[in-house]
Design an enzyme around this catalytic site. Structure first.
Site, PDB file in Angstrom:
ATOM      1  N   ARG A  61       1.645   0.865  -3.777  1.00  0.00           N
ATOM      2  CA  ARG A  61       2.624  -0.047  -4.375  1.00  0.00           C
ATOM      3  C   ARG A  61       3.976   0.630  -4.590  1.00  0.00           C
ATOM      4  NH1 ARG A  61      -2.205  -1.140  -6.600  1.00  0.00           N
ATOM      5  NH2 ARG A  61      -1.767   0.220  -8.353  1.00  0.00           N
ATOM      6  N   GLU A  98      -6.479   8.351 -14.627  1.00  0.00           N
ATOM      7  CA  GLU A  98      -7.214   7.967 -15.826  1.00  0.00           C
ATOM      8  C   GLU A  98      -8.639   7.540 -15.493  1.00  0.00           C
ATOM      9  OE1 GLU A  98      -4.626   4.361 -14.778  1.00  0.00           O
ATOM     10  OE2 GLU A  98      -4.496   6.521 -14.670  1.00  0.00           O
TER      11      GLU A  98
END
Length: 178
Positions: A61, A98
């Site tokens: 992205r 994460e």
């Protein structure tokens, strides 16, 4: 009302993706909205240091943001790619997300020594991807002084990790508590 609330409402929230406990902020819904996408790029472009020489985007992205910004600013775009995507001689760095680990790479010889590079991506969370991008650009001889994102998840601390590296960080939208 939060900053850029008109853009924030265009971002889809997907709970428990890619694993339970993660609230995924999906900017693809923002990109589907022509006016929202245009305003996003225009607002990010207004934040770019005037002496920036190149825009680096992180797959995937980040490419969408970097390409549009590079076009508006009249600059070239450096692509930081996932493994196995670059055919030539390359350097790479591993990093922690994460929710796992990954790697990005770039071709050797893409940067001029000292070239001022803007790092962009759609979102910054824990900062692993962005820090890997900074490391890779520095390995290649470039200089990163600024990083821009559509979304910051400030509670996860990634933007502060970049600031600790003397990088100015900007984001259009903050989502707290994620």
């Amino acid at each position: 009302m939060t900053k850029n609330a008109d853009l924030a409402v265009l971002i889809r929230n997907i709970p428990d993706y890619p694993k339970p406990g993660i609230m995924f902020r999906d900017v693809s819904s923002l990109l589907l909205n022509a006016d929202g996408y245009r305003m996003t790029i225009d607002r990010l472009a207004a934040l770019v240091d005037p002496d920036t020489e190149l825009v680096a985007g992180i797959e995937a992205r980040g490419f969408i943001v970097a390409s549009a910004l590079a076009y508006v600013l009249g600059l070239g775009q450096l692509m930081l790619r996932k493994p196995g995507k670059l055919p030539g001689e390359k350097i790479g760095t591993d990093y922690t997300l994460e929710y796992g680990t990954d790697r990005i790479e770039m071709h050797i010889g893409q940067l001029k020594v000292g070239q001022k590079v803007l790092l962009v991506d759609d979102l910054i969370a824990t900062g692993g991807t962005a820090l890997a991008g900074v490391d890779l650009i520095r390995q290649g001889g470039g200089n990163v002084e600024q990083a821009l994102f559509i979304v910051d998840l400030p509670d996860l601390g990634g933007a502060n990790k970049l600031r600790a590296q003397n990088i100015r960080v900007g984001a259009l939208i903050d989502f707290d508590g994620d």
